[in-house]
Design a protein around this motif. Sequence first.
Motif, short mmCIF file in Angstrom:
data_model
loop_
_atom_site.label_atom_id
_atom_site.label_comp_id
_atom_site.label_asym_id
_atom_site.label_seq_id
_atom_site.Cartn_x
_atom_site.Cartn_y
_atom_site.Cartn_z
N ASP A 1 5.22 0.05 -3.71
CA ASP A 1 4.84 -0.84 -4.82
C ASP A 1 6.10 -1.37 -5.49
OD1 ASP A 1 3.54 -2.23 -6.71
OD2 ASP A 1 2.79 -0.50 -7.85
N LYS B 1 -0.43 -8.51 -5.06
CA LYS B 1 -0.89 -7.20 -5.55
C LYS B 1 -2.17 -7.33 -6.39
CE LYS B 1 1.84 -4.43 -7.49
NZ LYS B 1 2.82 -3.90 -8.44
N LYS C 1 0.82 -1.21 0.00
CA LYS C 1 0.00 0.00 0.00
C LYS C 1 0.86 1.27 0.00
CE LYS C 1 -3.96 -2.14 2.31
NZ LYS C 1 -4.85 -2.12 3.50
N LYS C 2 2.09 1.15 0.50
CA LYS C 2 2.99 2.30 0.53
C LYS C 2 4.21 2.13 -0.37
CE LYS C 2 1.82 3.71 5.25
NZ LYS C 2 2.35 4.01 6.60
N SER D 1 -10.98 -6.60 3.77
CA SER D 1 -11.16 -6.36 2.33
C SER D 1 -12.59 -6.72 1.92
CB SER D 1 -10.14 -7.19 1.51
OG SER D 1 -10.36 -8.57 1.72
#
Length: 493
Positions: free
Chosen positions: A164, A242, A161-162, A419
Amino acid sequence: MGIREFPNGSTRGKAATLGMRRSPDVSPRRLSDISPQLRQLKYLVVDEAIKEDLKWSRSVEDLTSASVGLTSIEERILRITGYYGYQPWAASYKRDERSRESPAPAEAQMQAGAEGSGRVNRCCWKCSVTQLKKIFWGVAVVLGVCSSWSGSTQLAKLTFKKLDAPFTLTWFATNWNFLFFPLYYLGHVFKSAEKQSPKQRYRECCRFFGDNGLTLKVFFTKAAPFGVLWTLTNYLYLHAIKKINTTDVSVLFCCNKAFVFLLSWIVLRDRFMGVRIVAAIFAIAGIVMMTYADGFHSHSVIGIALVVGSASMSALYKVLFKLLLGSAKFGEAALFLSMLAVFNVLFVTCIPVILYFTQVECWNSFDIVPWGNLCGFSILLLTFNILLNFGIAITYPTLISLGIVLSVPVNAVVDHYTSEIVFNSVRVIAIIIIGLGFLLLLLPEEWDVWVIKLLTRLKVRKKEEIPEGNGDIASGLPNKSRRTRPSMSSFAH
């Protein structure tokens, strides 16, 4: 015949002589008749405790002297035996002596049986305690494998999320493999009785690569290919996280067990097992159903393909290791995994740098890098690999493999709350089928023989119980008729 008087006429001598006269048939007449008692008497006379009492007679000298006649020997033996009440010819004395010297055969058998049963009980107790310890450690290892594998997967999801950069994450985590051999050496120092220096232990573990040890040629021909497979396995797995949720990734990676069986059957010529073919079919069917669950979208198809590729690389790594290197001991495996980290630092470091400057994997500054998640993922992945490679030292390999399956429901619970995953019927069936196939692959090679033996024993027990039940019923009917029918003898009076 009158009573014969012995020297120093003692009443005990008279009583002994009376006993002899009452049983003339068993009285000794010749020295050969009492030769066994003579041997016993020899040890009796030599005893220091009674030598002083025998000073009045010359029994010791007479018995050891060869010039003494038979008559004098008989007289002296009878006198000695009469004086001390020693009557070897008496049946009661023989029984007492036998019972005193050695136990009865039945008692000896009982004692031997008791000792044998005691040894068996002690061995069974030790075996049961050992098995309980192994099961206890197995439960601990299963929980460790499950938590480390699911935890590393979830931390990788948070890291992306921070940051990639899946290949950079793979490179960073692989560098931690360098700790394998130092950790193994610490365990060797604390546990082994014969302590060795790090250099000695390193040289001994290097024999795994050949007589010449770990040379540059061996490094490139044996360590480098496995370093490439290791990097591809982890990179494809992380790249798939991902694309799709962690539940699908973890359950699809379980198919690597089926791929290992298929490759071992083709390449290593392992034994063919029908149940494992069924498990491989279940794995393939689960992959197809998992793809169908998301409606064959390009995003999910790419993610599923990446996980299947990661599972294939993992299976190829295991089969080639067994083909080229065989089986490795703990120290040799630790050194080999550390060599993978060396290969990663020397030859793979350039790839993350190239990806960074080509803007394929980029980040603005090092301040935004989640170092906590990055280090946590690396530590959990290192823990998972340690338990997977060295857990067999304290528990069963089957229990270790169960930890990978248990990570699927753990990831499913986490995904349910973090999620927007949809657990429709097709997805649930696919998860169950892949999990069932994985469990079928854990069956030992001789499982069919064990099942046949178990069924045979059950049939034999049923056949034995049925005749016993019929016999009890048949024997019960006459007894009941005897009790209810009055006897004719009671009416005769």
